[in-house]
Design an enzyme around this catalytic site. Sequence first.
Site, PDB file in Angstrom:
ATOM      1  N   HIS A 199     -11.964 -55.825  16.060  1.00  0.00           N
ATOM      2  CA  HIS A 199     -12.221 -54.448  15.655  1.00  0.00           C
ATOM      3  C   HIS A 199     -13.692 -54.146  15.882  1.00  0.00           C
ATOM      4  CE1 HIS A 199      -8.432 -52.877  14.222  1.00  0.00           C
ATOM      5  NE2 HIS A 199      -8.208 -53.979  13.527  1.00  0.00           N
TER       6      HIS A 199
ATOM      7  N   ASP B 279     -16.476 -48.008  18.147  1.00  0.00           N
ATOM      8  CA  ASP B 279     -15.232 -47.308  18.472  1.00  0.00           C
ATOM      9  C   ASP B 279     -15.485 -45.952  19.117  1.00  0.00           C
ATOM     10  OD1 ASP B 279     -13.521 -49.272  17.664  1.00  0.00           O
ATOM     11  OD2 ASP B 279     -12.922 -48.319  15.787  1.00  0.00           O
TER      12      ASP B 279
END
Length: 386
Positions: free
Chosen positions: A134, A164
């Site tokens: 992540h 992200d």
Amino acid sequence: MTAGPLRGVRAVEIAGIGPGPFAGMLLADAGADVVRVDRPDAGAPGGGPGGTGPVDVVGRGRRSIAVDLKSSRGVEVVLRLVEGADVVFEGFRPGVAERLGIGPDVCLARNPALVYGRMTGWGQEGPLAQAAGHDIAYIALAGALGLVGRPEEPPPPPVNVVGDYGGGGMLLAFGVVCALLEARSTGRGQVVDAAVVDGTALLTALFHGLRAAGRWRDARSANLLDGGAPFYRSYECADGRHVAVGALEPKFTAELLDRLGIGPDDEMRRRWYDPAAWPELHERVAELFRTRSRDEWCALLEGTDACVAPVLSLAEAPGHPHNVARGTFTEVAGVVQPAPAPRFSATPGAVVRPPPLPGQHTDEVLRECGYGDREIAELRASSAVG
């Protein structure tokens, strides 16, 4: 009716989480017709935390078709979509799209001018390509996480905006538009490999240059832009809230110190740019800011060349007068959220529709692909679409 500079561009988004949906939002805000391919059993797209319906802010501006990608008939539906699209993008681990039958080779065979975007954390190849991860892991490996925080504490995650969204989704959208320009001029499509670790590393370009010049230390809170300098950091105020100070240049420093009541002969002015003095100067400035509330300091400093702004919460930011005047935030289906950016003078973008529920536009999209009512009924009966 869509608006924006990407009006007329058709994009197919294979539903995912994190950077892919953010890229889809940017494309939709700029006028692209984005159709998201959801799972028939989807709740939050891709099983993510955002929810569905109006609160799925990054899902705004799309239409949604629900397709079973494990069904051969469902795969054919996606390939029919691809035939009429300019762009398709997915966020699977490397090799998954190929196993499903919707990889770049198959899609480009159907549509040679197609731009095929691939959004991953680690990239399509490399020792970690198949590993789970992540945002926090990607920015750690890129060297960005090690730039933030206090030296006596572990580096704090800067939520997931750096990796992200900054190094991932925004870079994917940029890459897609670049490849789209190439396809429009040559008729040749291509694959865009957007990896969060690559994009985040790119965001650290300035600091590699500063380090090479001997102007950046591999230590946290010890440098010009990481909170080490007393003139580039946040300070707590008397009410427990904070202000952000960014008085980098000497003329802005002079304005700040004048308004803080620091006399012209105070030694603080002479030592302001001396890194050896920064810890001591920070304490002096911090003591000053603790004498008034945040809003009292803003009444004195905000809007001047002292380069000071209040640190606002998500709840406070939409109501700040500057953001209100610019329309920085908007409301869609009762949910306050950031407005489309950047702003285009001739072809402004817009949020053309609220976030869809998974499968909300299945029949509509199928008809656009040439499916008749009987074929749609058969696809639904076989659970290839939902």
